[in-house]
Design an enzyme around this catalytic site. Structure first.
Site, PDB file in Angstrom:
ATOM      1  N   ALA A  85       0.861  -1.187   0.000  1.00  0.00           N
ATOM      2  CA  ALA A  85       0.000   0.000   0.000  1.00  0.00           C
ATOM      3  C   ALA A  85       0.892   1.230   0.000  1.00  0.00           C
ATOM      4  CB  ALA A  85      -0.915   0.017   1.218  1.00  0.00           C
ATOM      5  N   GLU A 105      -5.581  -4.856  -8.952  1.00  0.00           N
ATOM      6  CA  GLU A 105      -5.474  -5.082  -7.496  1.00  0.00           C
ATOM      7  C   GLU A 105      -6.859  -5.063  -6.854  1.00  0.00           C
ATOM      8  OE1 GLU A 105      -2.854  -1.876  -6.494  1.00  0.00           O
ATOM      9  OE2 GLU A 105      -1.071  -3.146  -6.548  1.00  0.00           O
TER      10      GLU A 105
HETATM   11  O1  DER Z   1       0.674   0.299  -6.522  1.00  0.00           O
HETATM   12  C1  DER Z   1       0.376  -0.304  -5.491  1.00  0.00           C
HETATM   13  O2  DER Z   1      -0.803  -0.382  -5.065  1.00  0.00           O
HETATM   14  C2  DER Z   1       1.495  -0.883  -4.680  1.00  0.00           C
HETATM   15  O3  DER Z   1       1.027  -1.943  -3.887  1.00  0.00           O
HETATM   16  C3  DER Z   1       2.005   0.225  -3.808  1.00  0.00           C
HETATM   17  O4  DER Z   1       0.921   0.726  -3.131  1.00  0.00           O
HETATM   18  C4  DER Z   1       3.073  -0.211  -2.820  1.00  0.00           C
HETATM   19  O5  DER Z   1       4.246  -0.199  -3.508  1.00  0.00           O
HETATM   20  P1  DER Z   1       5.648  -0.460  -2.779  1.00  0.00           P
HETATM   21  O6  DER Z   1       5.488  -1.796  -2.090  1.00  0.00           O
HETATM   22  O7  DER Z   1       6.604  -0.500  -3.924  1.00  0.00           O
HETATM   23  O8  DER Z   1       5.875   0.654  -1.803  1.00  0.00           O
END
Ligand code: DER
Length: 227
Positions: A85, A105
Site C-alpha cells: 500500500a 489489485e
Molecule cells: O501500486 C500499489 O498499489 C502498490 O502496492 C504500492 O501501493 C506499494 O508499492 P511499494 O510496495 O513499492 O511501496
C-alpha cells in the site's frame, strides 16, 4: 536501505500466512515483489499453491519463479491476497496505485476472502491523502476528468515517464494514470463515491473495507495491525 529491509521483513512475515492448497492473489510493487520471490522459494521447496497476479509485472515474476498461475474465470475466489500500500490509516483504509496496478489489485482483492497488506513503517498515516491519490482514466475522457477532480479539491497530475520523453505512463489496460494531490482526505468514503460518478475514471486508489490485517514493521519487529 532500511526501508528495503523492512519490506523484506514484512514480506517474510506474510509468507508464513500461506498454507498448502491456497489460491492466492499476488500483489504489485516492491514489497509484493519480495513476497512473490520468497513465496517462489517455498514453491520450489514443494509448497502447493496457485495464484493470480495483479499486474503483468507480477505475473512475469511469479511465472519465472514457477508459481502456478490461474487465468481469470467465473467464480474464481482467493483464500488470501497479499499486497502493498502507499498509505494505510488506523481503520486499514488504503491508498494504492503508486505502482499503477490499482484496477487489477482492486478486482482481485475484492474477490479475495482475506487481504493482508504488507508495508514498511513509512506507509502508516493518521489521515490519508498526503500520498497523491491514483486514478485509472480512459484517455479520451482525460480533460474532463482533470476538470472534475479539480472541482473536488484535488490537484490532478497526468503520470508521465521521468525520462525526457515525458510520455504518459499506461496501465496494463492501456489507460492513463492520474495522481490527485488532495493533501488530506478527511472523508475518504465520500470522495470514493464522488469519484465513481465521473465518467472516464475506471478506478480510484482508495481501498476501503478490503484489508483485514496489515503486517507493518515497527521498531524492527513485524506488527500485525487490524482495523
Ligand atoms: O501500486 C500499489 O498499489 C502498490 O502496492 C504500492 O501501493 C506499494 O508499492 P511499494 O510496495 O513499492 O511501496
Amino acid at each position: 536501505s532500511p526501508q528495503e529491509l523492512e519490506k523484506q521483513q514484512a514480506a517474510a512475515a506474510a509468507v508464513r500466512w500461506v498454507r498448502d492448497g491456497m489460491v492466492l492473489g499476488l500483489g504489485t510493487g516492491t514489497t509484493s515483489a519480495h513476497f512473490i520471490k520468497q513465496l517462489g522459494e517455498r514453491v520450489q521447496a514443494g509448497l502447493k499453491v496457485q495464484g493470480t497476479a495483479t499486474s503483468l509485472a507480477s505475473e512475469a515474476l511469479a511465472r519465472q519463479l514457477g508459481i502456478p498461475l490461474l487465468e481469470p474465470r467465473r467464480g474464481l475466489t482467493f483464500d488470501l491476497a497479499v499486497d502493498g500500500a502507499d498509505e494505510l490509516d488506523g481503520q486499514l483504509r488504503l491508498i494504492k496505485g503508486g505502482g499503477g496496478a490499482l484496477l487489477r489489485e482492486k478486482t482481485i482483492e475484492t474477490a479475495s476472502r482475506y487481504l493482508l497488506v504488507i508495508a514498511d513503517s513509512s506507509k502508516v498515516v493518521p489521515v490519508l491523502g498526503r500520498f497523491p491519490l491514483p486514478l485509472e482514466v480512459v484517455p479520451f475522457a482525460l480533460p474532463w476528468v482533470l476538470d472534475a477532480v479539480e472541482k473536488l479539491g484535488g490537484a490532478p497530475v497526468l503520470r508521465t515517464h521521468k525520462d525526457d520523453s515525458a510520455s504518459p505512463v499506461y496501465s496494463d489496460q492501456r489507460n492513463f494514470l492520474v495522481d490527485c494531490h488532495f493533501g488530506q482526505i478527511p472523508d475518504a468514503e465520500g470522495l470514493a463515491v464522488r469519484l465513481k460518478t465521473i465518467p472516464g475514471i475506471v478506478e480510484h486508489g482508495l481501498f476501503m473495507g478490503l484489508a483485514k490485517a496489515a503486517v507493518v514493521i515497527q521498531g524492527g519487529v513485524a506488527q500485525v495491525l487490524k482495523p
